[in-house]
Each structure stands twice: as structure tokens, then as C-alpha cells.
Write a protein that holds these residues in place. Structure first.
Motif, short mmCIF file in Angstrom:
data_model
loop_
_atom_site.label_atom_id
_atom_site.label_comp_id
_atom_site.label_asym_id
_atom_site.label_seq_id
_atom_site.Cartn_x
_atom_site.Cartn_y
_atom_site.Cartn_z
N VAL A 125 1.91 -12.04 -6.21
CA VAL A 125 1.34 -11.19 -5.17
C VAL A 125 -0.19 -11.18 -5.28
O VAL A 125 -0.74 -10.99 -6.37
N ILE A 126 -0.83 -11.41 -4.15
CA ILE A 126 -2.29 -11.32 -4.05
C ILE A 126 -2.62 -10.04 -3.31
O ILE A 126 -2.13 -9.80 -2.21
N THR A 127 -3.44 -9.19 -3.93
CA THR A 127 -3.87 -7.94 -3.31
C THR A 127 -5.34 -8.07 -2.94
O THR A 127 -6.16 -8.51 -3.75
N THR A 128 -5.66 -7.72 -1.70
CA THR A 128 -7.05 -7.82 -1.23
C THR A 128 -7.79 -6.50 -1.49
O THR A 128 -7.19 -5.48 -1.81
N LYS A 129 -9.08 -6.54 -1.32
CA LYS A 129 -9.91 -5.36 -1.55
C LYS A 129 -9.67 -4.27 -0.51
O LYS A 129 -10.00 -3.10 -0.75
N ASN A 130 -9.07 -4.65 0.65
CA ASN A 130 -8.75 -3.61 1.65
C ASN A 130 -7.31 -3.10 1.49
O ASN A 130 -6.84 -2.30 2.30
N GLY A 131 -6.60 -3.57 0.43
CA GLY A 131 -5.27 -3.05 0.12
C GLY A 131 -4.10 -3.84 0.68
O GLY A 131 -2.95 -3.54 0.36
N SER A 132 -4.36 -4.85 1.51
CA SER A 132 -3.27 -5.67 2.03
C SER A 132 -2.78 -6.62 0.94
O SER A 132 -3.48 -6.89 -0.04
N GLN A 133 -1.56 -7.14 1.13
CA GLN A 133 -0.97 -7.99 0.11
C GLN A 133 -0.32 -9.23 0.71
O GLN A 133 0.19 -9.20 1.83
N GLU A 134 -0.34 -10.30 -0.06
CA GLU A 134 0.37 -11.53 0.26
C GLU A 134 1.36 -11.81 -0.86
O GLU A 134 1.01 -11.74 -2.04
#
Length: 202
Positions: A125-134
């Protein structure tokens, strides 16, 4: 148990263990981990269906690990003899790591490394700085397929990781500056013996 050097294969006859400690862990803890980790491999809902069918088919009988694996393969549609070989017949362990991360041509590349001897499919899982995830899923080639998608995060499925290859690289359209965290097995269902190298913070 792994660090103690006393672990013995799960299929060791109860009377043949060298220590009570090894017997206790193999009989209870490692058997329990086997089922939880099976849910990671085939999907929790599929694993639960396996258990229900196993109870129906084998109650009041004397099944062995081969019967459980065959039924698990039938229900899941996946090959699982490798799981029996590594987890039950040996004491080989799991240790996957985030090897390196770099940006190239506006995309972020993530190289994973298998640091130990037991292969596994990988959820990352990749979490972005705005809280979204891949969510990225890498099947294991020995399975000849992959588990169904789990959870609310949209999943990207990659080609199978060949079990003899020490590294595997995926990429995302995210820039490195947008990423706050990358994590292998965020659900903690994989019995990775060194979880510190499963996470990279930015």
C-alpha cells in the motif's frame, strides 16, 4: 521461535520433537498462523469457505495436511502445494523488504527484495501526503493465479513474481514528493520475521 534456533518442521511427529517448546509452538502458534496466513494468500472470505467445507467433508474422520491443501486448492482455484512445502515441511522463513525507491520520468519506482527463503504473494500500500491510498498486489507465480480483491482500496494487480527472483520492481504514476509511506503487508497477516524493513516513510 525462529530466533531461538529451536524450530522444527510443523509436520514433525509429536513424539519426535527435540524440545517441548518447539512442539508447543508448532502445535498451536504455527498452526494458527498457517490459517491466518492462508487468508492472506487466498483471501479471508475464501479461507473461511475452505474451513466450512473442510468441516463438512472431514468431520468425524482423520484428515491430514494433504487433505486440507487439496480442499483449499479446490475452493480457491489456486495452487498451494508450495505453501505446504515451505510452511509445513520446512522451517524456511519470510522476510520481504522495500529495497529502494526512486523517481524516473515523473513516476515512482519501488524495488522489493525477498531477503529470506520462503516466497509469498505481496500486498503493498502506498499512502500519499493527502491521505489517499493505492493498493498493489503481486501474485506469486507458483500459485497460477491470485486471490480476489479485498477491502475498499482499488487494487492494481501486477504480473506474477517468479519465486526464484530476489527482486521485483513496480511503479506508480505518483511522484515521489507526493508519497508519505510505502508498506508491505499493511494487514499484518504475513509472518514476516523482520517487519521493520516492510515500511518506508518519507
Amino acid at each position: 521461535m525462529v530466533r531461538s534456533g529451536l524450530e522444527e518442521p510443523l509436520n514433525t511427529h509429536a513424539d519426535h520433537f527435540n524440545t517441548n517448546y518447539a512442539y508447543s509452538v508448532a502445535s498451536y502458534s504455527k498452526g494458527s498462523i498457517f490459517m491466518e496466513q492462508l487468508g492472506y494468500i487466498v483471501g479471508a472470505q475464501v479461507r473461511d469457505k475452505v474451513l466450512l467445507e473442510y468441516d463438512t467433508k472431514w468431520k468425524f474422520k482423520h484428515p491430514n495436511i494433504n487433505d486440507l491443501i487439496r480442499l483449499s486448492e479446490k475452493v480457491s482455484g489456486l495452487k498451494l502445494d508450495w505453501y505446504q512445502e515451505f510452511w509445513v515441511n520446512s522451517t524456511k522463513t519470510i522476510d520481504y523488504a522495500i529495497d529502494s525507491v526512486w523517481e524516473q520520468n515523473g513516476k515512482t519506482n519501488i524495488r522489493l527484495r525477498n531477503e529470506d527463503l520462503m516466497p509469498m504473494p505481496i500486498d503493498l500500500v502506498i499512502t500519499t501526503k493527502n491521505g489517499s491510498q493505492e493498493l498493489h498486489h503481486i501474485p506469486l507465480d507458483l500459485m497460477y493465479g491470485s486471490k480476489p480483491a479485498e477491502g475498499p482500496i482499488k487494487r492494481t494487480e501486477h504480473p506474477a513474481w517468479h519465486w526464484t527472483s530476489p527482486t521485483y520492481t513496480i511503479n506508480t504514476d505518483l511522484k515521489l514528493s507526493e508519497i508519505s509511506q510505502i508498506e508491505i503487508d499493511p494487514t499484518k497477516r504475513m509472518a514476516d520475521v523482520e517487519q521493520a524493513n516492510n515500511v518506508r516513510l518519507f
